[in-house]
Design a protein around this motif. Sequence first.
Motif, PDB file in Angstrom:
ATOM      1  N   ARG A  80       9.593  -7.421 -11.728  1.00 12.72           N
ATOM      2  CA  ARG A  80       8.124  -8.012 -11.501  1.00 12.72           C
ATOM      3  C   ARG A  80       7.685  -7.247 -10.155  1.00 12.72           C
ATOM      4  NH1 ARG A  80       8.990 -14.643 -11.824  1.00 12.72           N
ATOM      5  NH2 ARG A  80       8.809 -14.728 -13.885  1.00 12.72           N
ATOM      6  N   LEU A 115       1.185   4.629  -3.895  1.00 10.94           N
ATOM      7  CA  LEU A 115       0.435   4.284  -4.981  1.00 10.94           C
ATOM      8  C   LEU A 115      -0.823   4.547  -5.243  1.00 10.94           C
ATOM      9  CD1 LEU A 115       3.068   2.188  -4.186  1.00 10.94           C
ATOM     10  CD2 LEU A 115       1.662   0.219  -5.231  1.00 10.94           C
ATOM     11  N   LEU A 129      -2.215   1.733 -12.701  1.00 16.90           N
ATOM     12  CA  LEU A 129      -1.637   1.923 -11.468  1.00 16.90           C
ATOM     13  C   LEU A 129      -0.368   2.747 -11.522  1.00 16.90           C
ATOM     14  CD1 LEU A 129      -0.855   0.633  -8.618  1.00 16.90           C
ATOM     15  CD2 LEU A 129       0.207  -1.321  -9.587  1.00 16.90           C
ATOM     16  N   SER A 183       3.084   3.184  -9.558  1.00 20.81           N
ATOM     17  CA  SER A 183       4.015   2.482  -8.185  1.00 20.81           C
ATOM     18  C   SER A 183       5.316   3.415  -8.614  1.00 20.81           C
ATOM     19  CB  SER A 183       3.885   1.163  -8.492  1.00 20.81           C
ATOM     20  OG  SER A 183       4.642   0.688  -7.405  1.00 20.81           O
ATOM     21  N   TYR A 185       1.453   0.911 -14.755  1.00 16.44           N
ATOM     22  CA  TYR A 185       0.850  -0.195 -15.248  1.00 16.44           C
ATOM     23  C   TYR A 185      -0.462   0.466 -16.031  1.00 16.44           C
ATOM     24  CZ  TYR A 185       4.024  -3.457 -12.596  1.00 16.44           C
ATOM     25  OH  TYR A 185       4.875  -3.800 -11.882  1.00 16.44           O
ATOM     26  N   GLY A 202      -3.357  -7.152  -6.310  1.00 13.28           N
ATOM     27  CA  GLY A 202      -3.343  -7.098  -4.939  1.00 13.28           C
ATOM     28  C   GLY A 202      -1.923  -6.998  -4.289  1.00 13.28           C
ATOM     29  N   ALA A 203      -1.145  -7.138  -5.262  1.00 14.87           N
ATOM     30  CA  ALA A 203       0.480  -7.072  -4.866  1.00 14.87           C
ATOM     31  C   ALA A 203       0.828  -8.269  -3.701  1.00 14.87           C
ATOM     32  CB  ALA A 203       0.649  -5.823  -4.167  1.00 14.87           C
ATOM     33  N   TYR A 209      -4.424  -6.110   2.133  1.00 20.39           N
ATOM     34  CA  TYR A 209      -3.235  -5.334   1.411  1.00 20.39           C
ATOM     35  C   TYR A 209      -2.122  -5.644   2.297  1.00 20.39           C
ATOM     36  CZ  TYR A 209      -1.050  -2.498  -1.966  1.00 20.39           C
ATOM     37  OH  TYR A 209      -0.343  -2.162  -2.834  1.00 20.39           O
TER      38      TYR A 209
HETATM   39  C1  PHB Z   1       4.931  -2.824  -8.670  1.00 20.33           C
HETATM   40  O1  PHB Z   1       5.506  -1.569  -7.878  1.00 20.33           O
HETATM   41  O2  PHB Z   1       5.498  -3.312  -9.518  1.00 20.33           O
HETATM   42  C2  PHB Z   1       3.448  -3.030  -8.008  1.00 20.33           C
HETATM   43  C3  PHB Z   1       3.021  -2.555  -7.053  1.00 20.33           C
HETATM   44  C4  PHB Z   1       1.612  -2.961  -6.630  1.00 20.33           C
HETATM   45  C5  PHB Z   1       0.865  -3.931  -7.456  1.00 20.33           C
HETATM   46  C6  PHB Z   1       1.440  -4.515  -8.596  1.00 20.33           C
HETATM   47  C7  PHB Z   1       2.841  -4.114  -8.892  1.00 20.33           C
HETATM   48  O3  PHB Z   1      -0.317  -4.407  -7.056  1.00 20.33           O
END
Ligand code: PHB
Length: 394
Positions: free
Chosen positions: A48, A203, A214, A216, A226, A299-300, A389
């Motif tokens: 997650r 990121l 994304l 990460s 993602y 938005g984590a 953030y």
């Molecule tokens: C993740 O590393 O899983 C992650 C990081 C930032 C996000 C969503 C997921 O906004």
Amino acid sequence: MNAPKRTTVGIVGAGPAGLLLARLLHQAGVDCVVLETRDRPYVEQRQRAGVLEQSTVDVLRASGAGERLEREGLPHDGIELSWSGRRHRIDFPKLTGGKRVWVYAQTEVVKDLIKLQLADGAPLLFQATATGVTGADTASPTIHYTYEGEDRTLTCDYVVGCDGYHGVARQAIPESALTTYERVYPFSWFGILADVPPSSDELIYAHSPRGFALLSMRSHTVSRLYLQVPNGTDPNAWTDEQIWDELDARFAVDADWKLQRGPITQRAVLPLRSSVTEPMRWGRVLLAGDAAHIVPPTGAKGLNLAAADVTVLARAFIELHTTGDDSALAAYSDTCLRRVWRAEHFSYFMTSTLHSDPDQTAFDARLQLSQLDRIASSPHAAAELAENYVGVAL
Ligand code: PHB
Ligand code: FAS
């Protein structure tokens, strides 16, 4: 493990919310029990969240679960936005007076909290499935659950639903007493884990006409990526090469940068939703974390909101336990909802600015590009993103 019949705080769910709440209560001598429907390996492997706000790191340290996080967690001072072939870095310390975030996977947070609780903590029962909660409006609400093939009950002073969006605790509150605010997005995230060093130290959130992506990470050797896909996408319908090709297209930049590829070890598609259930308390049943609110992960915020809820709730229970004063408990829902709605707005802002809604017009797309250009050109606009953030102090 023997199945307790009575406790002060009955907690449904051993995700980050339930485990952290149990830890904080146990440290303060408040009796509690955690019931978790899944087994330990499942809960510890469930991929997650990945980004922790400083306040989340601080409360994990205070709970005694910070040792490995300090050693293996990655402090991050910024993120990059990517669009129209350009990159723009958001410098957190410069824009927020020194704040940063940490990259440390939710799986690791859960492992650390479970290890602590099993070694020296309140009872934690795995494969114990809550089937219902009764007596929410009485002085002794009861959790009905199955464990080791038997129907059992746990009578409590308070029940806290930390059982996520699909949990049962929320159902203990009469429909007439609840209001749910919801937005379902017309797209999902296709998340992968890959055995390849991240191609960026920080990121990268990418807007592209093909959809959001994304970059990460989980460590210096494992990448987490993602990409936005249509709802209902089958994660097994794509080859590894197709996934990497699509990510390449979305991270395209007019610079000497290449997305490194590697074997994909996990893949899953998750739908996106914004949801808030109010109030987060009714009688002696309280909701925390995803049981009360859901945010799109752009938005984590998900994990961090859960940690913030239980930090407030633990303080309220400890105050009641030590002084008999229940005013903080009475204010729990209102105290949390201010932060929840701020996080909901930020998560919606990041999602609507960076994703290509299938129904959006060319006009909408130009608005997104204008917003991104504004963030790159205005320290005030950039600071607004950075403050949200890293976590807004409310
Ligand atoms: C993740 O590393 O899983 C992650 C990081 C930032 C996000 C969503 C997921 O906004
Ligand atoms: P959780 O859902 O983590 O935990 C609830 C627990 O309750 C689970 O262990 C469940 O098994 C248990 N449970 C449910 N019903 C029960 C019952 N009847 N009896 C007993 N136990 C029961 N957030 C981010 O910031 N970034 C991300 O990338 C991200 N990705 C996500 C991907 C997915 C698929 C999901 C669902 C969420 C994601 N989130 C992400 C949000 C996520 O991190 C949550 O915010 C976080 O897990 C919230 O923690 P909890 O509130 O503890 O809920």
